[in-house]
Design a protein around this motif. Sequence first.
Motif, PDB file in Angstrom:
ATOM      1  N   LYS A   1       1.080  -8.824   9.848  1.00 56.31           N
ATOM      2  CA  LYS A   1       2.281  -9.530  10.432  1.00 56.31           C
ATOM      3  C   LYS A   1       3.260 -10.309   9.943  1.00 56.31           C
ATOM      4  O   LYS A   1       4.366 -11.002   9.787  1.00 56.31           O
ATOM      5  CB  LYS A   1       3.049  -9.309  11.635  1.00 56.31           C
ATOM      6  CG  LYS A   1       2.299  -9.154  12.811  1.00 56.31           C
ATOM      7  CD  LYS A   1       2.516  -8.581  13.992  1.00 56.31           C
ATOM      8  CE  LYS A   1       2.101  -9.569  15.293  1.00 56.31           C
ATOM      9  NZ  LYS A   1       2.561  -9.493  16.813  1.00 56.31           N
TER      10      LYS A   1
ATOM     11  N   THR B   1       0.768  -8.820  -5.339  1.00 56.38           N
ATOM     12  CA  THR B   1       1.011  -8.458  -3.869  1.00 56.38           C
ATOM     13  C   THR B   1       1.384  -7.024  -3.437  1.00 56.38           C
ATOM     14  O   THR B   1       0.825  -6.865  -2.429  1.00 56.38           O
ATOM     15  CB  THR B   1       1.536  -9.305  -3.190  1.00 56.38           C
ATOM     16  OG1 THR B   1       2.971  -8.992  -3.092  1.00 56.38           O
ATOM     17  CG2 THR B   1       0.727 -11.067  -3.504  1.00 56.38           C
TER      18      THR B   1
ATOM     19  N   ALA C   1      -3.465  -7.850   5.291  1.00 57.49           N
ATOM     20  CA  ALA C   1      -2.847  -9.218   5.421  1.00 57.49           C
ATOM     21  C   ALA C   1      -2.298  -8.530   7.374  1.00 57.49           C
ATOM     22  O   ALA C   1      -1.695  -7.495   7.037  1.00 57.49           O
ATOM     23  CB  ALA C   1      -1.960  -9.431   4.868  1.00 57.49           C
TER      24      ALA C   1
ATOM     25  N   THR D   1      -2.844 -12.060   9.850  1.00 58.37           N
ATOM     26  CA  THR D   1      -3.897 -12.662   9.139  1.00 58.37           C
ATOM     27  C   THR D   1      -4.962 -13.424   9.310  1.00 58.37           C
ATOM     28  O   THR D   1      -5.044 -13.928  10.885  1.00 58.37           O
ATOM     29  CB  THR D   1      -3.164 -13.114   7.778  1.00 58.37           C
ATOM     30  OG1 THR D   1      -2.145 -12.089   7.753  1.00 58.37           O
ATOM     31  CG2 THR D   1      -3.645 -13.313   6.996  1.00 58.37           C
TER      32      THR D   1
ATOM     33  N   ARG E   1      -2.052  -4.489   1.852  1.00 61.98           N
ATOM     34  CA  ARG E   1      -1.895  -3.888   2.996  1.00 61.98           C
ATOM     35  C   ARG E   1      -1.351  -4.841   4.193  1.00 61.98           C
ATOM     36  O   ARG E   1      -2.391  -5.920   4.406  1.00 61.98           O
ATOM     37  CB  ARG E   1      -2.863  -3.121   3.853  1.00 61.98           C
ATOM     38  CG  ARG E   1      -2.995  -1.981   4.574  1.00 61.98           C
ATOM     39  CD  ARG E   1      -3.990  -0.862   5.348  1.00 61.98           C
ATOM     40  NE  ARG E   1      -4.232  -0.878   6.983  1.00 61.98           N
ATOM     41  CZ  ARG E   1      -3.441   1.285   6.635  1.00 61.98           C
ATOM     42  NH1 ARG E   1      -3.697   1.356   6.070  1.00 61.98           N
ATOM     43  NH2 ARG E   1      -3.491   1.087   8.206  1.00 61.98           N
ATOM     44  N   VAL E   2       0.221  -4.417   4.675  1.00 61.04           N
ATOM     45  CA  VAL E   2       0.522  -5.236   5.831  1.00 61.04           C
ATOM     46  C   VAL E   2       0.321  -4.188   6.954  1.00 61.04           C
ATOM     47  O   VAL E   2       1.203  -3.529   7.677  1.00 61.04           O
ATOM     48  CB  VAL E   2       1.877  -6.059   6.066  1.00 61.04           C
ATOM     49  CG1 VAL E   2       2.435  -6.697   6.874  1.00 61.04           C
ATOM     50  CG2 VAL E   2       1.085  -6.468   4.341  1.00 61.04           C
ATOM     51  N   SER E   3      -0.745  -5.424   8.142  1.00 61.37           N
ATOM     52  CA  SER E   3      -0.402  -3.862   9.375  1.00 61.37           C
ATOM     53  C   SER E   3       1.041  -4.709   9.763  1.00 61.37           C
ATOM     54  O   SER E   3       1.460  -5.673  10.095  1.00 61.37           O
ATOM     55  CB  SER E   3      -1.713  -5.207   9.928  1.00 61.37           C
ATOM     56  OG  SER E   3      -2.129  -4.918  11.287  1.00 61.37           O
TER      57      SER E   3
ATOM     58  N   PHE F   1       2.467 -11.749   7.399  1.00 59.40           N
ATOM     59  CA  PHE F   1       2.287 -12.831   6.231  1.00 59.40           C
ATOM     60  C   PHE F   1       3.693 -13.165   4.799  1.00 59.40           C
ATOM     61  O   PHE F   1       3.627 -12.966   4.256  1.00 59.40           O
ATOM     62  CB  PHE F   1       1.096 -11.152   5.527  1.00 59.40           C
ATOM     63  CG  PHE F   1       1.050 -11.003   3.955  1.00 59.40           C
ATOM     64  CD1 PHE F   1       0.221 -12.281   3.757  1.00 59.40           C
ATOM     65  CD2 PHE F   1       1.426 -10.193   3.203  1.00 59.40           C
ATOM     66  CE1 PHE F   1      -0.170 -12.123   1.965  1.00 59.40           C
ATOM     67  CE2 PHE F   1       0.833 -10.377   1.693  1.00 59.40           C
ATOM     68  CZ  PHE F   1       0.044 -11.466   1.431  1.00 59.40           C
TER      69      PHE F   1
ATOM     70  N   ASP G   1       3.308 -14.284   1.228  1.00 55.75           N
ATOM     71  CA  ASP G   1       3.111 -13.127   0.741  1.00 55.75           C
ATOM     72  C   ASP G   1       4.295 -14.302  -0.869  1.00 55.75           C
ATOM     73  O   ASP G   1       3.490 -13.902  -2.058  1.00 55.75           O
ATOM     74  CB  ASP G   1       3.634 -11.838   0.831  1.00 55.75           C
ATOM     75  CG  ASP G   1       3.652 -10.966  -0.122  1.00 55.75           C
ATOM     76  OD1 ASP G   1       3.319 -10.916  -1.323  1.00 55.75           O
ATOM     77  OD2 ASP G   1       4.965  -9.896  -0.663  1.00 55.75           O
TER      78      ASP G   1
END
Length: 327
Positions: free
Chosen positions: A72, A88, A70, A99, A92-94, A74, A78
């Motif tokens: 930034k 969750t 997902a 998203t 992985r959070v970019s 998210f 979340d």
Amino acid sequence: MRIAVTGSIATDHLMVFPGRFADQLIKDQLERVSLSFLADGLQVHRGGVAANIAFGLGLLGLDPVLVGAAGKDFAEYDAWLRANGVDTSAVRVSQTLHTARFVCTTDQDQNQIATFYAGAMAEAAHIDLAETAARRGPFALVHIGADDPAAMLRHTAAAHLRGLPVAADPSQQLARIDREQARRLVDGATWLFTNAYESALLRERTGWSEDDLLDRVGTWITTQGADGVSLARAGQPRLHVPAVPADKIADPTGAGDAFRAGFLAGVVWQWPDEQSARLGCALATTVLESVGTQEYKLLAPDLIARIARAYGNDAAGALEPRPAGSL
């Protein structure tokens, strides 16, 4: 035992076209289509196939582990998923990308034209499913949903290497992958999910006949919209489960994901396939009656009554103990 649900996490932008797409298509001009549809309204909802399926499993009390990438943006999404029973911690959070976005227009015949922008989903291949299984498992099964193709292939290989049952669900990514990739994604799967159109596309992509595919998978589940669901196994008669009638159809987006949540819940509860499919059909119709893929609620009495109307009191009685204790 928990389910690992891999695949896309997205935001859905849903629009409605008050006419019929088919009326706008000119038969001898299909090679040069240039169309614009004036839509009535726009609704923005949480979505993505993995998030949708995990949401349904969470409502059923299965504590699923969502495995995907997902953006930034998210944080709010979340919190929503966690509040509805989804783990969750493996997302992985970019740090740089947003998203993924799903933009879909539905016509009056419930046909859809959609575009998907990957965004942070492009980072999904960096997720290590083996490490996730070691931290969050043991897993009863791994669902491989539409995702970055490299991630789908990596997760499939990792699940097979660890001896975990795989539910192969390539769906929208069948249009992106080549023959070898399609074969690697489905070969050896315990369950294979497609809709009616995707079943034909899968045969074309793999170059395998229906019998070839059935020799390579356990159960092939094909959703057929209002015509219900068919389940096929090599050497056995095909099983057909009728759809649960809807009181109204608000939006078809996410109905297939809800079916998968119900069916996979039944798998974990060790129900017969027909019983699992009935629960899946009931969840699918619940989603059909709401706009958005995660805007529905599950109440045990309503769900059981819906199943009783569609399949009879005996079918509802067989389902009643588990959902009533899980919702």
